[in-house]
Write an enzyme that holds these catalytic residues in place. Structure first.
Site, mmCIF file in Angstrom:
data_model
loop_
_atom_site.group_PDB
_atom_site.id
_atom_site.type_symbol
_atom_site.label_atom_id
_atom_site.label_comp_id
_atom_site.label_asym_id
_atom_site.label_seq_id
_atom_site.Cartn_x
_atom_site.Cartn_y
_atom_site.Cartn_z
ATOM 1 C CG ASP A 60 -10.748 1.792 6.225
ATOM 2 O OD1 ASP A 60 -10.642 0.554 6.250
ATOM 3 O OD2 ASP A 60 -11.830 2.392 6.314
ATOM 4 C CG PHE A 77 39.819 22.497 -19.618
ATOM 5 C CD1 PHE A 77 39.541 23.768 -19.185
ATOM 6 C CD2 PHE A 77 39.329 21.416 -18.878
ATOM 7 C CE1 PHE A 77 38.805 23.988 -18.027
ATOM 8 C CE2 PHE A 77 38.598 21.625 -17.718
ATOM 9 C CZ PHE A 77 38.337 22.919 -17.281
HETATM 10 C C1 LIG Z 1 -14.200 -0.008 -4.093
HETATM 11 C C2 LIG Z 1 -13.104 -1.006 -4.243
HETATM 12 C C3 LIG Z 1 -12.448 -1.532 -3.153
HETATM 13 N N1 LIG Z 1 -11.463 -2.481 -3.314
HETATM 14 C C4 LIG Z 1 -10.804 -3.090 -2.131
HETATM 15 O O1 LIG Z 1 -11.608 -3.024 -1.008
HETATM 16 C C5 LIG Z 1 -10.803 -3.183 0.155
HETATM 17 C C6 LIG Z 1 -11.291 -2.185 1.180
HETATM 18 O O2 LIG Z 1 -11.114 -2.703 2.448
HETATM 19 P P1 LIG Z 1 -10.095 -2.105 3.509
HETATM 20 O O3 LIG Z 1 -10.627 -2.398 4.859
HETATM 21 O O4 LIG Z 1 -9.778 -0.697 3.190
HETATM 22 O O5 LIG Z 1 -8.773 -2.947 3.267
HETATM 23 P P2 LIG Z 1 -8.518 -4.502 3.441
HETATM 24 O O6 LIG Z 1 -8.578 -5.168 2.123
HETATM 25 O O7 LIG Z 1 -9.362 -5.077 4.517
HETATM 26 O O8 LIG Z 1 -7.028 -4.517 3.890
HETATM 27 P P3 LIG Z 1 -6.384 -3.867 5.216
HETATM 28 O O9 LIG Z 1 -5.657 -2.667 4.757
HETATM 29 O O10 LIG Z 1 -5.486 -4.909 5.754
HETATM 30 O O11 LIG Z 1 -7.471 -3.517 6.191
HETATM 31 C C7 LIG Z 1 -9.396 -2.869 -0.253
HETATM 32 O O12 LIG Z 1 -8.635 -4.076 -0.253
HETATM 33 C C8 LIG Z 1 -9.542 -2.352 -1.677
HETATM 34 O O13 LIG Z 1 -8.401 -2.694 -2.443
HETATM 35 C C9 LIG Z 1 -11.100 -2.920 -4.563
HETATM 36 O O14 LIG Z 1 -10.232 -3.783 -4.719
HETATM 37 N N2 LIG Z 1 -11.719 -2.354 -5.662
HETATM 38 C C10 LIG Z 1 -12.713 -1.437 -5.569
HETATM 39 O O15 LIG Z 1 -13.249 -0.965 -6.610
#
Ligand SMILES: Cc1cn([C@@H]2O[C@H](COP(=O)(O)OP(=O)(O)OP(=O)(O)O)[C@@H](O)[C@H]2O)c(=O)[nH]c1=O
Length: 621
Positions: A88, A508
């Site tokens: 997360d 050897f």
């Molecule tokens: C700061 C930042 C965040 N992210 C994305 O933000 C989501 C966070 O949300 P999460 O709740 O941790 O995850 P999710 O996307 O909801 O997926 P899940 O793990 O199923 O909860 C993730 O996607 C990260 O990559 C980026 O791609 N780039 C950045 O610079």
């Protein structure tokens, strides 16, 4: 830290990434991890105020995401994966936690807050190990977090609006994606960049290293640096609600990470608090995981050996899944004994157990059936019948000295070659190992300048065939004891190019060596004491024309201080170290030996995870 081998520890496990984030999937698959994606249905709605720190919130959310998937999969299939990874990512500024924006307005509010300022990005990660105990899911959770500091430039309202209109912010914590258009908003980053993107890969690999490559007892440096944090169970999770505690990362230091005190109740001030306050820290000794593994390790080995010997994996490859009673019938063993053995194999991760019965894991299919291309079945049987016996009398060997211990049952050669059966046992073991490492040894250096090679002690010719396959101009002679070459025919691969490999019987140390431009000694020198090694190298040196070469492959450490790590890699000849006259040598020492015998331009290269290869070129005398 070598990353690939650490990731490789998960290769034969059923790993699930409990995340819908395409970024996490990409980061982990780019790192070579193989996993199934099962997005978590856990709603990110934990009460933020009840957490002492933002990192504690992120870690708990990650944990609950992973546990939800583990429970759901276990319920559905009555079988959980081996490992579930949850993560997360949150952005924090001024004590506020920002998650994914709910709409454009929300995104605008978030980005305006971050505008021109520094903020922290935390990713909490949970690695959940699952097992089935009498139909009930058992979980062990290892969690941690990483913090990265990000500074935004002063951004115009127009730019922010335009950025929001791009649609990029909507599925990203804090409303920006540093890896894409959002990168333009960022002035600087302190800490792990991938942590901002969504997954702290470096910290994750370090955690895997702690889990799967724990420091050996006595490795004080390693123990301090990498000590394994306590794992907590799912049952303990409720303890996390409420309570105090503090987090040094809360102070906003960049690029730092930590553990959430292994799931300990937050009200108990952790050692890090003591650090911060300068108070004396009461240190608990690190949990002796490595030591306990050593104490119990022989049981695991014996279960694996026995299942191989009874051909359990062969039966399951051909007919699985099968119930214990059917397996018992097929291997001609008692139902109750077979049941226990199967339970042990399932607990060791060698077998899957489902309602339908037992079946092979991928690793078992690959390496533990007797006739697979990458079979180590022969090695298991050899270790069980031969090496096990030697180790049973280790106390005598220690008391009376290695040579005497050898004397009791003859020299190694006498023991191995006392009958065709024991010779074949040994050759099957060596064949499996050589096939596993042959390609890495053959390609560690470019050997295309040579047209003839002689593999001294080349046994079944597994390496010779790989060399011939890799270098089409190369003719390879396998030179080994007559007892060995006599049986080598049975190990020849089907197909072409076998005409490029020939077998010549001989010793050897005493017989004339076949002429060749390149001499190969793969996993030979560790068997011999220094005087024999010098004798052998001087014989090679005198046969070798200037410009010719010698290639030595050993489970050697690159440097002396890496010896413990090399031993952990598993192929260090521990048996010989303890019982025989030979000894392991570091890559540096092997290089010095070659130099001493007239070889120059000595180079060292890793050959896969297990071996190091040293190549020297014969100088003009
Ligand atoms: C700061 C930042 C965040 N992210 C994305 O933000 C989501 C966070 O949300 P999460 O709740 O941790 O995850 P999710 O996307 O909801 O997926 P899940 O793990 O199923 O909860 C993730 O996607 C990260 O990559 C980026 O791609 N780039 C950045 O610079």
């Amino acid at each position: 830290m070598v990353l690939c081998p650490v990731i490789g520890k998960l290769l034969h496990k059923h790993v699930v990434l409990a995340s819908a984030s395409p970024r996490r999937q990409e980061i982990l698959s780019n790192a070579g991890l193989r996993f199934e994606v099962v997005p978590s249905r856990f709603k990110e709605k934990l009460c933020k105020a009840s957490f002492p720190t933002p990192s504690a919130y992120a870690v708990e959310t990650a944990k609950q995401k992973a546990l939800e998937v583990a429970r759901r999969m276990h319920q559905k299939d009555l079988r959980a994966p081996d490992v579930v990874i949850g993560a997360d990512t949150i952005v924090t500024i001024g004590g506020l936690i920002l998650e994914k924006p709910v709409d454009k307005q929300d995104a605008y509010r978030m980005l305006s807050r971050l505008n021109g300022k520094e903020h922290s990005v935390f990713t909490g990660v949970a690695i959940v190990h699952c097992s089935d105990r009498d139909g009930r899911l058992h979980t062990e959770v290892l969690d941690f977090y990483e913090e990265t500091t990000v500074k935004f430039s002063e951004l115009s309202e127009e730019l922010l609006r335009e950025y929001i209109d791009s649609g990029e912010p909507m599925d990203k914590a804090g409303g920006y994606g540093i890896q894409a258009l959002g990168g333009m908003l960022v002035e600087h980053v302190r800490g792990d960049f991938l942590n901002v993107v969504g997954f702290p890969l470096n910290h994750f690999c370090k955690k895997l290293a702690q889990l799967y490559c724990p420091p050996r007892p006595g490795d004080v440096r390693g123990a301090e640096r990498d000590s394994i944090p306590a794992v907590d169970t799912f049952e303990d999770l409720s303890d996390l609600e409420g309570g105090g505690g503090s987090d040094p990362a809360w102070g906003g230091r960049g690029g730092r990470g930590g553990e959430e005190a292994g799931g300990a109740p937050p009200q108990a001030p952790g050692p890090r608090d003591a650090d911060l306050n300068g108070a004396a820290e009461e240190k608990r000794p690190p949990f002796p995981t490595g030591l306990l593994e050593l104490m119990e390790g022989f049981k695991a080995s014996k279960a694996l050996f026995t299942a191989c010997k009874l051909n359990v994996f062969d039966v399951l490859r051909d007919q699985g899944p099968l119930k214990a009673v059917d397996i018992a019938r097929k291997i001609n063993a008692s139902v109750c004994g077979t049941g226990r053995l199967l339970e042990a194999c399932a607990a060791l991760g060698l077998l899957h157990k489902t309602d339908a019965g037992y079946s092979n894991t991928e690793a078992a299919d690959l390496h533990l059936v007797s006739d697979s291309a990458h079979s180590l079945h022969g090695l298991a049987v050899y270790n069980d019948s031969h090496v096990w016996d030697l180790f049973t009398h280790l106390d005598l060997a220690a008391r009376d000295g290695a040579e005497q211990a050898r004397g009791a049952s003859g020299t190694k050669a006498e023991r191995l070659f006392q009958s065709a059966e024991t010779t074949l046992l040994f050759m099957r073991a060596m064949h499996g190992l050589s096939k596993l490492t042959a390609r890495d040894v053959a390609t560690a250096f470019d050997l295309s300048r040579f047209t003839s090679a002689c593999d001294l002690g080349g046994c079944t010719g597994a390496l010779a065939h790989e060399l011939a396959r890799e270098y089409p101009r190369l003719q390879v002679t396998v030179f080994d004891l007559p007892d060995v070459t006599e049986h080598a025919r049975g190990f020849q691969p089907d197909g072409q190019r076998t005409e490029h490999v020939r077998f010549v019987p001989g010793d050897f140390f005493t017989d004339a060596l076949p002429r060749a431009q390149l001499y190969v000694l793969s996993r030979v020198l560790h068997d011999w004491p220094d005087d024999r090694v010098h004798h052998l190298l001087s014989r090679i040196s005198s046969c070798c024309e200037p410009g010719g070469g010698v290639l030595v492959a050993e489970a050697a450490a690159m440097e002396e201080e890496e010896a413990a790590a090399a031993r952990r890699r598993g192929l260090q000849p521990l048996g010989l170290l303890l019982l025989g006259a030979g000894r392991p040598r570091s890559a540096r020492e092997l290089g010095q030996l070659l130099q001493r015998h007239g070889f120059r331009d000595v180079r060292v290269a890793p050959a896969g995870d297990l071996l190091r290869v040293v190549l020297g070129t014969r100088a003009a005398p």
